[in-house]
Design an enzyme around this catalytic site. Structure first.
Site, PDB file in Angstrom:
ATOM      1  N   ILE A 450      -0.205   5.878  -9.079  1.00  0.00           N
ATOM      2  CA  ILE A 450      -0.287   4.962  -7.931  1.00  0.00           C
ATOM      3  C   ILE A 450      -1.167   5.568  -6.848  1.00  0.00           C
ATOM      4  O   ILE A 450      -1.967   4.901  -6.215  1.00  0.00           O
ATOM      5  CB  ILE A 450       1.126   4.676  -7.379  1.00  0.00           C
ATOM      6  CG1 ILE A 450       1.968   3.975  -8.442  1.00  0.00           C
ATOM      7  CG2 ILE A 450       1.052   3.836  -6.109  1.00  0.00           C
ATOM      8  CD1 ILE A 450       3.436   3.870  -8.081  1.00  0.00           C
ATOM      9  N   GLY A 453      -2.334  12.789  -3.416  1.00  0.00           N
ATOM     10  CA  GLY A 453      -2.751  13.492  -2.213  1.00  0.00           C
ATOM     11  C   GLY A 453      -2.953  14.955  -2.508  1.00  0.00           C
ATOM     12  O   GLY A 453      -2.902  15.392  -3.665  1.00  0.00           O
ATOM     13  N   GLY A 454      -3.158  15.737  -1.460  1.00  0.00           N
ATOM     14  CA  GLY A 454      -3.389  17.162  -1.647  1.00  0.00           C
ATOM     15  C   GLY A 454      -2.203  17.901  -2.223  1.00  0.00           C
ATOM     16  O   GLY A 454      -2.357  18.912  -2.904  1.00  0.00           O
ATOM     17  N   ASP A 573       4.005  11.230  11.028  1.00  0.00           N
ATOM     18  CA  ASP A 573       2.749  10.930  10.341  1.00  0.00           C
ATOM     19  C   ASP A 573       2.650   9.436  10.068  1.00  0.00           C
ATOM     20  O   ASP A 573       2.266   9.011   8.985  1.00  0.00           O
ATOM     21  CB  ASP A 573       2.635  11.724   9.041  1.00  0.00           C
ATOM     22  CG  ASP A 573       1.205  11.755   8.508  1.00  0.00           C
ATOM     23  OD1 ASP A 573       0.274  11.534   9.300  1.00  0.00           O
ATOM     24  OD2 ASP A 573       1.021  11.998   7.300  1.00  0.00           O
TER      25      ASP A 573
END
Length: 743
Positions: A450, A453-454, A573
């Site tokens: 899906i 990220g990092g 965030d």
């Protein structure tokens, strides 16, 4: 008087120097400074100013035409302007071209957007972001060859762009360039050494790219299965090996590898049936797993025969050198890439075989033989003792007690000591393997990813017991050993678990379960079928005040749950990427990885806040989320930081831009942090109604609604937390007034 003469002398000296500077005599070392202007300079600079004004007002087409003219004119006056000014013009042209192309992309007019990006690329041929945008358009227009060329350029410029390898490999496959696809997947593994998650994914892609009957198919399947075993994903490894056996049904080594996995999964009847069909005489592992199934099925004679063959083999090699032992172990098909792995694999069957044989002897009343084998196990392989073998020792102690043998006390003590060790292991129970018994990926293909990220990857999965679709978030292995990275993941699990109790909240992604081990971390959560707010913004899908009103109010409701007194969770965030919108319009907050629990003691909270560097996304982060510029410490952070971030999101919904825009996120952070409280700073935030009045009109807002929205947004974006809304409930109630002003 003396002072007057001194000043006159100094004035004369400066006049002489100034004359020397401008007279430009040949052969002199004085720096030559042109003080006169050439006739066209004022006009050109006025034109530059006009073009920049158009750019600031969002009139990109008008600005682009002016900048194009200026670029041509600067060629005629190439010695009159600095290199920096020329680059600045090119940068402005690029910005105009990008903005115009983005507008066309939102309208899905891809054929007109692509030439604009190509023109920008001629100015900055190594701009990776431009090339990525071109790839997206190439794919949308089904220009596969052009997409391949651009992806090859990107990977040359940035060999660590993982998604580039995925896309390029897929395009190679779609254009019947199978060998190139396999090569690019192999190249990605070389460029990400020591990153098992990349190796695991690329081995899967290589396997799926290799045609049936190809000589490398078996190698690819085995490598993939081995990596899955290292990743402790037993059910997936079983699927891969079953598929391998369909292609290579006569391969006994594959059968043994599959049986080992199925034994761990508790499929004893299947293991027995498979191993009895093959020739296992030269495979020590096959003998052990078959013997173990016989023991569990109460067939001790057959089990003992095979266990004793393993023990006899140990006696035969005990006097050999290490190198000779390894050769013998390889001859009986003990797997491993090096001496340590081969020895470890051998010990994993030898010591349980000693325990199994000893238990059979004990049950037959041959306690001397049993004790001999148990003693050898205790001395050489104590780390392999589990609860089952512990019970064998306990029963041996009881047998000695029945005949009043003093050895009862020795074995009782050994049992007690080992029990303490086993209980400690239980406290640190590895729930990672258990997780993969409860959940599995939807399909055995990388297309289930899906997002990535990092620190983690998210892909589709299924809860085995209920058949429910879930999203599985798995932390990249290299971060699992990093205490700070693990704390982010722990935070997210703890926050989501807390927010899902006693009942899930409709506007927060539901937490389901998690698995953890020393070097693994994974959890399952609700699968949201829909798009992120970021995707909707990019695709221009939010076209009415009604949609904005619904989204903002639902975000507020979710944040109310997080901020409430018992939980006091600050997201930290909040951004469009972390706001998911289901197909039916329900909003879900997600990604609480860097959240903070405010309900700590004051001293603990201050230590937590003040010793950590910035975390978040600078375009949406509150000023207090950045370290103090004087002492480098973090200011106190509470729920009002989320209100600031929400203000940035509302601002973007109303203008299509964040409050501050710059290519460098670090500079954006400084703009948020160093705003003047008086409002006279150049880093002032322009109210949404002034920033993009045209969009406000398209949304159908009347003057009263525009004024209310400007007031709400600007209050959210106050630099000082005390000047903002003090709760999201207060903000939501204010936002309701916008709806009530509809006419």
């Amino acid at each position: 008087m003396t002072e007057i003469f001194t000043l006159m002398a100094l004035g004369a000296a400066f006049g002489w120097i100034f004359a020397k500077v401008i007279e430009d005599p040949p052969g002199q070392n004085w720096p030559v400074i042109k003080v006169e202007e050439f006739p066209e300079e004022k006009r050109i600079r006025r034109k530059i100013q006009e073009a920049e004004n158009n750019l600031n007002k969002g009139k990109y087409f008008e600005g682009l035409n002016l900048f194009r003219e200026l670029r041509q004119e600067l060629k005629d006056y190439k010695d009159k302007f600095s290199t920096a000014e020329k680059i600045g013009i090119d940068s402005s042209i690029k910005l105009c071209l990008e903005q115009l192309s983005e507008s066309l992309i939102k309208q899905k007019v891809y054929t007109q957007a692509l030439p604009l990006l190509k023109e920008a690329c001629t100015l900055f041929p190594e701009d990776i972001n431009l090339l990525k945008k071109m790839v997206r358009l190439n794919l949308a227009l089904e220009q596969k060859e052009e997409a391949i060329i651009n992806l090859e350029k990107i990977l040359t410029l940035d060999p660590l762009f993982l998604d580039g390898y995925r896309r390029l490999g897929k395009l190679y496959m779609e254009t019947n360039q199978r060998e190139k696809a396999i090569k690019i997947f192999q190249e990605s593994m070389s460029n990400f050494p020591g990153e098992p998650r990349v190796r695991l994914e690329m081995l899967e892609r290589i396997t799926l790219s290799t045609p049936e009957g190809h000589s490398t198919k078996l190698t690819a399947l085995k490598a993939w299965a081995e990596e899955l075993l290292k990743d402790k994903n037993l059910s997936k490894a079983e699927e891969v090996l079953q598929e391998s056996l369909k292609i290579f049904p006569e391969n006994n080594l594959l059968t043994v590898e599959l049986s080992k996995i199925q034994y761990k999964l508790g499929k004893m009847d299947t293991v027995r049936e498979q191993l009895e069909k093959i020739n296992y005489q030269n495979n020590l592992e096959a003998k052990f797993y078959l013997a173990s199934t016989y023991l569990l099925k109460n067939e001790p004679d057959r089990a003992l025969k095979l266990f004793n063959q393993i023990i006899k083999f140990e006696r035969e090699i005990s006097e050999l050198t290490q190198q000779e032992k390894i050769k013998r172990l390889q001859s009986v098909e003990i797997p491993g890439e090096n001496d340590a792995e081969i020895t470890g694999a051998y010990h994993s069957i030898l010591f349980p075989a000693l325990g199994g044989a000893g238990e059979i002897y004990r049950k037959r009343g041959m306690i001397e033989e049993a004790e001999k084998l148990f003693t050898e196990l205790l001395q050489k392989g104590s780390t392999f003792i589990d609860e089952k073998i512990l019970n064998y020792f306990s029963d041996l102690s009881k047998d000695f007690a029945k005949i009043q043998d003093e050895r009862e006390h020795y074995w009782k003590k050994q049992t007690s000591n080992i029990e303490i060790i086993i209980n400690k292991k239980k406290e640190q129970k590895d729930s990672y393997e258990d997780f993969w018994l409860k959940f599995k990926p939807v399909e055995p293909t990388p297309s289930d990813i899906i997002g990535e990220g990092g620190m983690a990857v998210v892909y589709r999965g299924i809860e085995v017991k209920t058949g429910r679709k879930v999203a599985i978030k798995k932390m990249h292995r290299q971060f699992c050993l990093d205490p700070k990275a693990r704390s982010f993941f722990h935070n997210e699990v703890s926050a989501l678990e807390s927010l899902s109790r006693p009942q899930p909240h409709p506007n927060i992604v539901e937490f389901i379960s998690h698995g953890i081990s020393e070097d693994r971390f994974v959890f399952a959560m609700e699968l949201v079928e829909g798009k992120s707010l970021r995707d909707k913004l990019i695709e221009g899908e939010i076209k009415s005040l009604k949609e904005i009103y619904s989204i903002v109010c639902q975000i507020c409701t979710g944040l109310e749950r997080a901020h409430e007194d018992e939980k006091k969770i600050v997201h930290r965030d909040l951004k469009p990427e972390n706001i998911l919108i289901r197909n039916d319009g329900i909003v879900k907050l997600t990604d609480f990885g860097i959240c903070r629990v405010s309900s700590l003691t004051t001293s603990t909270r201050q230590h937590y806040q003040r010793t950590r560097s910035f975390v978040g996304t600078s375009y949406y982060s509150a000023p207090e989320q950045y370290p103090d510029p004087f002492d480098g410490r973090m200011p106190p952070i509470d729920h009002r930081a989320d209100i600031y971030s929400l203000g940035c999101i509302i601002y973007e919904l109303l203008t299509t831009q964040t409050p501050f825009v710059h290519d460098d996120p670090g500079i954006v952070g400084l703009m948020h942090q160093r705003r003047s409280l008086s409002g006279s700073s150049p880093q002032n935030i322009i109210p949404p109604g002034i920033r993009n009045p045209l969009l406000m009109e398209k949304l159908g807002l009347n003057n009263e609604q525009k004024a209310i929205l400007d007031k709400i947004v600007m209050k959210c974006l106050q630099k000082l937390p005390l000047a903002r809304y003090q709760s999201v409930k207060e903000l939501r109630e204010e936002f309701v007034k916008v709806k009530s002003e509809e006419k």
